[in-house]
Design a protein around this motif. Structure first.
Motif, mmCIF file in Angstrom:
data_model
loop_
_atom_site.group_PDB
_atom_site.id
_atom_site.type_symbol
_atom_site.label_atom_id
_atom_site.label_comp_id
_atom_site.label_asym_id
_atom_site.label_seq_id
_atom_site.Cartn_x
_atom_site.Cartn_y
_atom_site.Cartn_z
ATOM 1 N N CYS A 171 0.864 -1.173 0.000
ATOM 2 C CA CYS A 171 0.000 0.000 0.000
ATOM 3 C C CYS A 171 0.907 1.231 0.000
ATOM 4 O O CYS A 171 2.124 1.109 -0.132
ATOM 5 N N ASN A 172 0.345 2.392 0.179
ATOM 6 C CA ASN A 172 1.151 3.617 0.151
ATOM 7 C C ASN A 172 2.075 3.744 1.353
ATOM 8 O O ASN A 172 3.064 4.471 1.300
ATOM 9 N N GLU A 173 1.761 3.053 2.435
ATOM 10 C CA GLU A 173 2.573 3.161 3.652
ATOM 11 C C GLU A 173 3.694 2.133 3.740
ATOM 12 O O GLU A 173 4.726 2.390 4.351
ATOM 13 N N GLY A 174 3.492 0.947 3.170
ATOM 14 C CA GLY A 174 4.500 -0.095 3.273
ATOM 15 C C GLY A 174 4.038 -1.372 2.594
ATOM 16 O O GLY A 174 3.094 -1.373 1.820
ATOM 17 N N HIS A 175 4.736 -2.460 2.909
ATOM 18 C CA HIS A 175 4.381 -3.745 2.311
ATOM 19 C C HIS A 175 4.707 -4.879 3.276
ATOM 20 O O HIS A 175 5.396 -4.669 4.277
ATOM 21 N N GLY A 176 4.190 -6.066 2.938
ATOM 22 C CA GLY A 176 4.458 -7.210 3.781
ATOM 23 C C GLY A 176 4.163 -8.510 3.058
ATOM 24 O O GLY A 176 3.674 -8.512 1.929
ATOM 25 N N TYR A 177 4.497 -9.599 3.729
ATOM 26 C CA TYR A 177 4.216 -10.922 3.156
ATOM 27 C C TYR A 177 3.937 -11.921 4.258
ATOM 28 O O TYR A 177 4.294 -11.710 5.417
ATOM 29 N N TRP A 178 3.288 -13.003 3.857
ATOM 30 C CA TRP A 178 3.077 -14.179 4.689
ATOM 31 C C TRP A 178 3.589 -15.365 3.893
ATOM 32 O O TRP A 178 3.192 -15.556 2.746
ATOM 33 N N LEU A 179 4.438 -16.170 4.469
ATOM 34 C CA LEU A 179 4.826 -17.461 3.901
ATOM 35 C C LEU A 179 3.937 -18.483 4.582
ATOM 36 O O LEU A 179 3.935 -18.597 5.813
ATOM 37 N N VAL A 180 3.136 -19.190 3.787
ATOM 38 C CA VAL A 180 2.171 -20.134 4.348
ATOM 39 C C VAL A 180 2.313 -21.496 3.684
ATOM 40 O O VAL A 180 2.860 -21.618 2.587
ATOM 41 N N GLN A 181 1.811 -22.505 4.377
ATOM 42 C CA GLN A 181 1.696 -23.842 3.805
ATOM 43 C C GLN A 181 0.253 -24.277 3.935
ATOM 44 O O GLN A 181 -0.422 -23.971 4.924
ATOM 45 N N ILE A 182 -0.220 -24.983 2.914
ATOM 46 C CA ILE A 182 -1.608 -25.419 2.875
ATOM 47 C C ILE A 182 -1.661 -26.871 3.352
ATOM 48 O O ILE A 182 -0.982 -27.738 2.790
ATOM 49 N N ASP A 183 -2.461 -27.108 4.397
ATOM 50 C CA ASP A 183 -2.558 -28.484 4.904
ATOM 51 C C ASP A 183 -3.655 -29.249 4.158
ATOM 52 O O ASP A 183 -4.287 -28.725 3.237
#
Length: 86
Positions: A29-41
């Protein structure tokens, strides 16, 4: 600050399982960024392995939306590289 505290209390990180499908979810977004590393069970639930967010610098805030979204993905791949070399 309150949102960060709420996420830290609510998220339980799981150990990485090489036999499960892995995905990276990013957002910017305009303020910052992020991520999630996920695994699907097997029940199609996302198990969170790692997550990160950070604010943009003053210069980065001027970037286009597509540039910000791409940078979020590049940062996620860089940080999670050791999980993605399967």
């Amino acid at each position: 600050k309150a949102a960060i505290d709420a996420v830290q209390l609510a998220v339980i990180l799981e150990p990485f399982d090489w036999s499960r499908r892995t995905a990276i979810i990013t957002d910017a977004c305009n303020e910052g960024h992020g991520y999630w590393l996920v695994q699907i069970d097997n029940d199609r639930y996302f198990n969170v392995i790692a997550l990160k967010s950070r604010a943009w610098s003053r210069v980065q805030r001027a970037w286009s939306t597509i540039h910000k979204e791409c940078m979020a993905l590049v940062d996620a791949i860089h940080d999670c590289e050791h999980y993605l070399h399967y």
